[in-house]
Design a protein around this motif. Structure first.
Motif, short mmCIF file in Angstrom:
data_model
loop_
_atom_site.label_atom_id
_atom_site.label_comp_id
_atom_site.label_asym_id
_atom_site.label_seq_id
_atom_site.Cartn_x
_atom_site.Cartn_y
_atom_site.Cartn_z
N VAL A 110 0.87 -1.17 0.00
CA VAL A 110 0.00 0.00 0.00
C VAL A 110 0.91 1.23 0.00
O VAL A 110 1.91 1.26 0.72
CB VAL A 110 -0.92 0.02 1.25
CG1 VAL A 110 -1.76 1.30 1.28
CG2 VAL A 110 -1.80 -1.22 1.26
N ALA A 111 0.56 2.20 -0.86
CA ALA A 111 1.29 3.47 -0.83
C ALA A 111 0.35 4.54 -0.30
O ALA A 111 -0.83 4.59 -0.69
CB ALA A 111 1.78 3.85 -2.21
N VAL A 112 0.85 5.37 0.61
CA VAL A 112 0.08 6.48 1.14
C VAL A 112 0.84 7.77 0.84
O VAL A 112 2.01 7.89 1.20
CB VAL A 112 -0.16 6.32 2.66
CG1 VAL A 112 -0.90 7.54 3.21
CG2 VAL A 112 -0.94 5.05 2.94
N ASN A 113 0.18 8.66 0.11
CA ASN A 113 0.80 9.92 -0.28
C ASN A 113 2.16 9.70 -0.96
O ASN A 113 3.16 10.33 -0.64
CB ASN A 113 0.93 10.86 0.92
CG ASN A 113 -0.42 11.18 1.51
OD1 ASN A 113 -1.42 11.28 0.78
ND2 ASN A 113 -0.51 11.31 2.83
N ASN A 114 2.16 8.75 -1.91
CA ASN A 114 3.32 8.49 -2.75
C ASN A 114 4.53 7.91 -2.01
O ASN A 114 5.65 8.01 -2.50
CB ASN A 114 3.75 9.77 -3.49
CG ASN A 114 2.65 10.29 -4.38
OD1 ASN A 114 2.23 9.60 -5.30
ND2 ASN A 114 2.14 11.48 -4.10
N GLU A 115 4.25 7.30 -0.86
CA GLU A 115 5.32 6.59 -0.15
C GLU A 115 4.82 5.20 0.21
O GLU A 115 3.66 5.03 0.58
CB GLU A 115 5.67 7.32 1.17
CG GLU A 115 6.19 8.73 1.02
CD GLU A 115 7.67 8.78 0.65
OE1 GLU A 115 8.33 7.72 0.66
OE2 GLU A 115 8.15 9.89 0.35
N TYR A 116 5.73 4.22 0.14
CA TYR A 116 5.36 2.89 0.62
C TYR A 116 4.99 3.00 2.10
O TYR A 116 5.68 3.66 2.87
CB TYR A 116 6.53 1.92 0.47
CG TYR A 116 6.78 1.52 -0.97
CD1 TYR A 116 5.89 0.66 -1.63
CD2 TYR A 116 7.87 2.00 -1.67
CE1 TYR A 116 6.11 0.30 -2.95
CE2 TYR A 116 8.10 1.65 -3.00
CZ TYR A 116 7.22 0.79 -3.63
OH TYR A 116 7.42 0.44 -4.94
N ALA A 117 3.88 2.35 2.48
CA ALA A 117 3.38 2.46 3.85
C ALA A 117 3.56 1.15 4.60
O ALA A 117 3.39 0.07 4.04
CB ALA A 117 1.91 2.84 3.82
N GLU A 118 3.92 1.26 5.87
CA GLU A 118 3.98 0.09 6.74
C GLU A 118 2.56 -0.36 7.06
O GLU A 118 1.62 0.44 6.99
CB GLU A 118 4.71 0.44 8.04
CG GLU A 118 6.14 0.89 7.85
CD GLU A 118 7.03 -0.20 7.27
OE1 GLU A 118 6.87 -1.37 7.67
OE2 GLU A 118 7.86 0.11 6.38
N ASP A 119 2.43 -1.62 7.49
CA ASP A 119 1.09 -2.16 7.76
C ASP A 119 0.36 -1.45 8.90
O ASP A 119 -0.87 -1.39 8.93
CB ASP A 119 1.17 -3.66 8.08
CG ASP A 119 0.89 -4.49 6.85
OD1 ASP A 119 0.62 -3.89 5.78
OD2 ASP A 119 0.95 -5.73 6.94
N GLY A 120 1.07 -0.89 9.85
CA GLY A 120 0.41 -0.29 11.01
C GLY A 120 -0.08 1.13 10.80
O GLY A 120 -0.79 1.68 11.63
N GLY A 121 0.29 1.76 9.69
CA GLY A 121 0.02 3.17 9.50
C GLY A 121 -1.48 3.48 9.37
O GLY A 121 -2.22 2.75 8.75
N VAL A 122 -1.90 4.58 9.99
CA VAL A 122 -3.31 5.00 9.95
C VAL A 122 -3.57 5.77 8.65
O VAL A 122 -2.73 6.55 8.19
CB VAL A 122 -3.64 5.89 11.17
CG1 VAL A 122 -5.03 6.51 11.03
CG2 VAL A 122 -3.53 5.06 12.44
N ILE A 123 -4.76 5.50 8.08
CA ILE A 123 -5.16 6.17 6.83
C ILE A 123 -6.26 7.18 7.15
O ILE A 123 -7.15 6.90 7.95
CB ILE A 123 -5.72 5.15 5.83
CG1 ILE A 123 -4.66 4.08 5.50
CG2 ILE A 123 -6.21 5.83 4.57
CD1 ILE A 123 -5.22 2.93 4.67
N THR A 124 -6.17 8.35 6.53
CA THR A 124 -7.28 9.30 6.65
C THR A 124 -7.87 9.51 5.26
O THR A 124 -7.25 9.14 4.26
CB THR A 124 -6.82 10.67 7.20
OG1 THR A 124 -6.15 11.36 6.15
CG2 THR A 124 -5.88 10.49 8.39
#
Lengths: 139, 80, 139, 80
Positions: free
Chosen positions: B52-66
């Motif tokens: 999963v990428a969040v804001n154009n960065e690879y995201a760790e599994d624990g990261g919160v999404i808004t």
């Protein structure tokens, strides 16, 4: 530390890349040119399609080029990647690195293409006579 | 909240389009997003891997999404 | 096993080298371009002069390209070397290697330039403001 | 016999020309040639190294030279 990073659908222009990378400070330039091969594991390839998540891809390529500048005494780094439909023999990627001495140019160039293939969000679909496949998608 | 998820490469084929909208609880993480997508699109689980990428960065599994984040599914890359 | 080896006084033509090396069988091309640097150990260089023992130099380059074909699965190898007077920024040497896979292209290209610098009878004279020197002649 | 020796790079400066002629005994070797040249042109000994080429190949010190051979002095190379 000069970089030129581009992702676009126009054919890549080798001479323009060389013109940009050359400089009176440099003694050696290494250029990697990827080309569309006519076969994969012996199976004829008709064409390729490349798709990129452009903004993130630029972002990831910038990280790689920064790493290259941190790791080796290089002067300029160029990464051009093409997207869209490419025929056999066409060029999906050009990477060029200039340095005062050739070792740094070779090592950085190889690092950049190796890492690009691992981390940069660009996808390649191969078209065969009997179907098509997103490369590396499945185990 | 509703999250629009961008899709590329084979993920576009799996989702049947360049993006899908997913309903998630507030404070959902990228792991929650994956679980939800895999329920709806089981073929995701057959990929060699995906991120999963969040804001154009690879995201760790624990990261919160808004719902202000740009979220994308990144199947195995194959550029170059 | 295709090779193109040239030593001449005309400016080297990068695009012609790329055109020759590209082929639908290859997936990766590595190109090394040597350029005349504006300084050596911090001392400004005005120009260079290259001299070759042409027949023997071609002979030695052929040996190196044969070794490259023996060592790596490469498809085409090109070595062009210029002689005569070169200004800063000009190109004394272009080496290009194509292969199905990039590792072989990178490794062969680097081997060829490294070995060329050790064994091929070509000599370089550097011109400084206060004199000139045959490179590597003295300890 | 008389041998014409081709010179390149700094050897041309040392010999004062693109070739020199050396008188050698028949069956002379490349080592004899070197000795003779170093006597006449002592600056050769100050080079980092130099080789003899016979018929466009690097020659070992023991090799015999004939007056039909193409002989050359190869100072340290610096191409590329």
């Amino acid at each position: 530390m000069q970089t030129q990073i581009e992702i676009h659908t126009e054919p890549l222009n080798i001479q323009a890349c060389i013109d940009w990378i050359m400089s009176p400070d440099s003694g050696g330039i290494d250029v990697f040119i990827g080309t569309v091969r006519n076969a994969t594991k012996g199976k004829p390839v008709l064409k390729l399609e490349f798709e990129a998540y452009n903004k993130m891809a630029i972002n990831e390529i910038e990280k790689i080029t920064k790493q290259a500048f941190d790791k080796w005494p290089v002067q300029k780094v160029l990464v051009h990647h093409r997207t869209g439909t490419l025929q056999v023999g066409e060029i999906p990627v050009i990477i060029a690195v200039s340095a005062a001495h050739r070792d740094a140019a070779f090592e950085a160039c190889r690092y950049i293409i190796d890492t690009l293939k691992q981390t940069v969000p660009i996808w390649k679909k191969e078209f065969f006579e009997d179907g098509e496949v997103w490369v590396a998608a499945h185990p | 909240m509703e999250i629009t998820v961008l899709a590329f490469g084979i993920a576009k084929d799996i989702f049947g389009g360049a993006s899908v909208t997913v309903a998630l609880a507030d404070n959902a993480t990228t792991a929650d997003l994956k679980t939800s997508l895999e329920e709806k699109y089981p073929r995701l689980k057959h990929l060699a891997s995906y991120m999963v990428a969040v804001n154009n960065e690879y995201a760790e599994d624990g990261g919160v999404i808004t719902d202000r984040d740009e979220v994308a599914i990144i199947p195995p890359v194959s550029g170059g």
